[in-house]
Scaffold this motif. Structure first.
Motif, mmCIF file in Angstrom:
data_model
loop_
_atom_site.group_PDB
_atom_site.id
_atom_site.type_symbol
_atom_site.label_atom_id
_atom_site.label_comp_id
_atom_site.label_asym_id
_atom_site.label_seq_id
_atom_site.Cartn_x
_atom_site.Cartn_y
_atom_site.Cartn_z
ATOM 1 N N LYS A 40 0.850 -1.191 0.000
ATOM 2 C CA LYS A 40 0.000 0.000 0.000
ATOM 3 C C LYS A 40 0.881 1.235 0.000
ATOM 4 N N LYS A 41 0.777 1.989 -1.101
ATOM 5 C CA LYS A 41 1.570 3.206 -1.256
ATOM 6 C C LYS A 41 0.669 4.427 -1.158
ATOM 7 N N PHE A 42 1.093 5.409 -0.386
ATOM 8 C CA PHE A 42 0.402 6.686 -0.307
ATOM 9 C C PHE A 42 1.301 7.762 -0.906
ATOM 10 N N LYS A 43 0.701 8.860 -1.315
ATOM 11 C CA LYS A 43 1.470 10.018 -1.746
ATOM 12 C C LYS A 43 1.387 11.086 -0.653
ATOM 13 N N TYR A 61 5.477 4.171 1.516
ATOM 14 C CA TYR A 61 5.005 2.785 1.515
ATOM 15 C C TYR A 61 4.661 2.375 2.946
ATOM 16 N N ALA A 62 3.357 2.391 3.263
ATOM 17 C CA ALA A 62 2.917 2.013 4.611
ATOM 18 C C ALA A 62 2.997 0.507 4.813
ATOM 19 N N ILE A 63 2.738 -0.239 3.738
ATOM 20 C CA ILE A 63 2.823 -1.707 3.736
ATOM 21 C C ILE A 63 3.619 -2.115 2.501
ATOM 22 N N GLN A 64 4.572 -3.038 2.685
ATOM 23 C CA GLN A 64 5.428 -3.414 1.563
ATOM 24 C C GLN A 64 5.494 -4.938 1.382
ATOM 25 N N GLN A 71 10.832 3.447 3.595
ATOM 26 C CA GLN A 71 9.412 3.704 3.375
ATOM 27 C C GLN A 71 9.147 4.676 2.221
ATOM 28 N N SER A 72 10.184 5.303 1.720
ATOM 29 C CA SER A 72 10.028 6.142 0.533
ATOM 30 C C SER A 72 10.204 5.321 -0.741
#
Length: 277
Positions: free
Chosen positions: A12-15, A38-41, A260-261
């Motif tokens: 799950k990727k957020f901007k 990236y909150a979940i990878q 996380q980036s």
């Protein structure tokens, strides 16, 4: 034993934007705009019918993101989540409309779950009794304390009898009597073979209730297995982190931010983690 939840290679990727205008740039520019987070990878795990799984990890590890993914509130960026049964999320104020009264929220949430008005009329007294918030049931939710919101949300979610229950820090507020009441209800669900995910910073509650542990470390699965095997490792990990120097903690935080980036950092370089004190 049948699988109730199968999570396969989920990311799950957020901007992240510094100002609202950057969101528009992200839409119109060919390569997008804004910083990836990236909150979940790329996580994978399975849950069986009757599993009671404690999800642990320090702040920022993706526990609430995972609970929202399992509950269907947000979709994964990539990967798949297979569910066998109805899911209900219990989090503080989850799904509650602040402008409506508690009674109106019961009707709204139950209608959204597919119940008829006749069914809701039968369920309502049981929900109100379990929530035990007195005359506030007919007051707007915006007047509720966080504990009262949690009580109402929990009461609705357990009374509609889901197959898969996701509890995200819902027992962290309110009094011990209500927490014990909730644990009794969850034990009843456990005996009936329901799948339960339990997110809590209270290791006492996790030890008392869970049988398996899913340990998240900054968006990745660090370990998954029986509670008696995984939880001691997690607690030892926290202890190691607390023994770090200020410089070591700073260096680790920089590594995590890179990870996380989306800029991969070799896993062997990472040091034990815990929430910053």
């Amino acid at each position: 034993m049948s699988k109730t939840v199968v999570v396969s290679n989920v990311t799950k990727k957020f901007k992240m934007y510094k100002k609202p205008a950057e969101k528009l740039l992200d839409i119109i520019l060919p390569k997008g705009y804004g910083e990836d987070f990236y909150a979940i990878q790329n996580i994978s795990f399975e849950a069986d019918q009757g599993d009671v799984i404690g999800i642990v990890g320090v702040n920022g590890s993706g526990k609430s993101t995972l609970s929202n993914l399992i509950s269907g509130i947000i979709p994964p960026t990539s990967g798949t989540i297979e569910l066998n049964g109805e899911v209900s999320l219990i989090a503080i104020a989850s799904g509650l409309n602040n402008e409506l009264t508690g009674r109106e929220n019961i009707e709204l949430k139950c209608l959204m779950l597919g119940f008829s008005k006749q069914d809701i009329k039968k369920l309502e007294p049981e929900i109100i009794e379990f929530a035990d918030i007195g005359k506030f049931i007919d007051q707007p939710v915006k007047k509720y304390s966080s504990g009262m919101k949690s009580r109402l949300g929990f009461a609705i979610s357990v009374t509609v009898d889901p197959d898969i229950l996701v509890i995200d820090e819902a027992l962290s507020v309110g009094d011990q009597t209500f927490a014990d009441k909730c644990l009794d209800k969850m034990n009843e669900f456990k005996e009936r073979g329901k799948t339960i995910f339990f997110i809590s910073h209270s290791m006492g509650q996790v030890k008392k209730f869970c049988e398996k542990i899913l340990w998240l470390e900054y968006g990745e699965v660090r370990d998954y297995g029986p509670m008696k095997e995984v939880l001691p490792k997690y607690q030892a990990f926290l202890k190691e982190y607390k023994a770090m120097t200020k410089e070591e903690k700073k260096r680790f935080k920089e590594q995590v931010q890179l990870k996380q980036s989306g800029k991969a950092t070799p896993k062997k370089e990472l040091q034990p983690t815990a929430e910053e004190k």
